[in-house]
Design a protein around this motif. Sequence first.
Motif, mmCIF file in Angstrom:
data_model
loop_
_atom_site.group_PDB
_atom_site.id
_atom_site.type_symbol
_atom_site.label_atom_id
_atom_site.label_comp_id
_atom_site.label_asym_id
_atom_site.label_seq_id
_atom_site.Cartn_x
_atom_site.Cartn_y
_atom_site.Cartn_z
ATOM 1 N N ASP A 10 -7.681 17.883 -52.685
ATOM 2 C CA ASP A 10 -6.620 17.213 -51.942
ATOM 3 C C ASP A 10 -5.721 18.175 -51.156
ATOM 4 O O ASP A 10 -4.765 17.759 -50.521
ATOM 5 N N PHE A 11 -6.031 19.467 -51.164
ATOM 6 C CA PHE A 11 -5.314 20.429 -50.333
ATOM 7 C C PHE A 11 -5.958 20.410 -48.948
ATOM 8 O O PHE A 11 -7.105 20.798 -48.787
ATOM 9 N N PRO A 12 -5.237 19.911 -47.924
ATOM 10 C CA PRO A 12 -5.830 19.803 -46.586
ATOM 11 C C PRO A 12 -6.148 21.169 -45.986
ATOM 12 O O PRO A 12 -5.493 22.160 -46.297
ATOM 13 N N CYS A 13 -7.110 21.199 -45.120
ATOM 14 C CA CYS A 13 -7.486 22.440 -44.444
ATOM 15 C C CYS A 13 -6.325 22.930 -43.581
ATOM 16 O O CYS A 13 -5.910 22.237 -42.654
ATOM 17 N N PRO A 14 -5.797 24.112 -43.840
ATOM 18 C CA PRO A 14 -4.673 24.623 -43.064
ATOM 19 C C PRO A 14 -5.023 24.953 -41.611
ATOM 20 O O PRO A 14 -4.160 24.956 -40.752
ATOM 21 N N GLY A 75 0.200 24.871 -39.183
ATOM 22 C CA GLY A 75 -0.907 24.266 -39.921
ATOM 23 C C GLY A 75 -0.799 24.504 -41.415
ATOM 24 O O GLY A 75 -1.030 23.599 -42.218
ATOM 25 N N PHE A 76 -0.445 25.732 -41.795
ATOM 26 C CA PHE A 76 -0.337 26.017 -43.218
ATOM 27 C C PHE A 76 0.832 25.265 -43.835
ATOM 28 O O PHE A 76 0.717 24.725 -44.932
ATOM 29 N N THR A 77 1.932 25.185 -43.116
ATOM 30 C CA THR A 77 3.095 24.449 -43.619
ATOM 31 C C THR A 77 2.773 22.967 -43.778
ATOM 32 O O THR A 77 3.168 22.338 -44.766
ATOM 33 N N PHE A 78 2.042 22.405 -42.818
ATOM 34 C CA PHE A 78 1.649 20.999 -42.921
ATOM 35 C C PHE A 78 0.752 20.789 -44.141
ATOM 36 O O PHE A 78 0.942 19.841 -44.910
ATOM 37 N N ALA A 79 -0.202 21.693 -44.351
ATOM 38 C CA ALA A 79 -1.085 21.584 -45.521
ATOM 39 C C ALA A 79 -0.271 21.625 -46.807
ATOM 40 O O ALA A 79 -0.514 20.847 -47.729
ATOM 41 N N LEU A 80 0.715 22.513 -46.867
ATOM 42 C CA LEU A 80 1.575 22.588 -48.049
ATOM 43 C C LEU A 80 2.332 21.287 -48.265
ATOM 44 O O LEU A 80 2.481 20.817 -49.393
ATOM 45 N N SER A 81 2.807 20.714 -47.184
ATOM 46 C CA SER A 81 3.603 19.487 -47.314
ATOM 47 C C SER A 81 2.770 18.319 -47.822
ATOM 48 O O SER A 81 3.300 17.392 -48.427
ATOM 49 N N GLN A 82 1.464 18.368 -47.593
ATOM 50 C CA GLN A 82 0.578 17.306 -48.036
ATOM 51 C C GLN A 82 0.027 17.557 -49.442
ATOM 52 O O GLN A 82 -0.574 16.679 -50.040
#
Length: 108
Positions: A10-14, A75-82
């Motif tokens: 469930d960790f999205p691709c950064p 992108g990495f921040t968005f992945a973290l937020s998800q």
Amino acid sequence: MVKRIKLRKDFPCPACANQRISSDWTCTDGEPLYLNELGVVECQSGKHSGKVINQTWKCESSYHNGQYQKADLEGFTFALSQAVQLMSEAGPEWVANLVTEVGNQYGK
């Protein structure tokens, strides 16, 4: 002691996080990938590790065109937020430290 969290599906691709595509996050040697609050990604054995800013990512998205790609800060921040797993497993202080470290890596 540095706490590391296994990156789950469930960790999205950064690298292409806006597409919300995830993957079974494994190292090139097949071991699971882990992330710690210092912004370091490493395989289970620790043989391969590096800062988030240098990490390359590849998921099933056609965006990659079969290639591993680096993630930008957005992108990495968005992945973290998800990645709810990080907050539930590591806690808010761990996540806050990670965000600070990643920001430092990207010069922010």
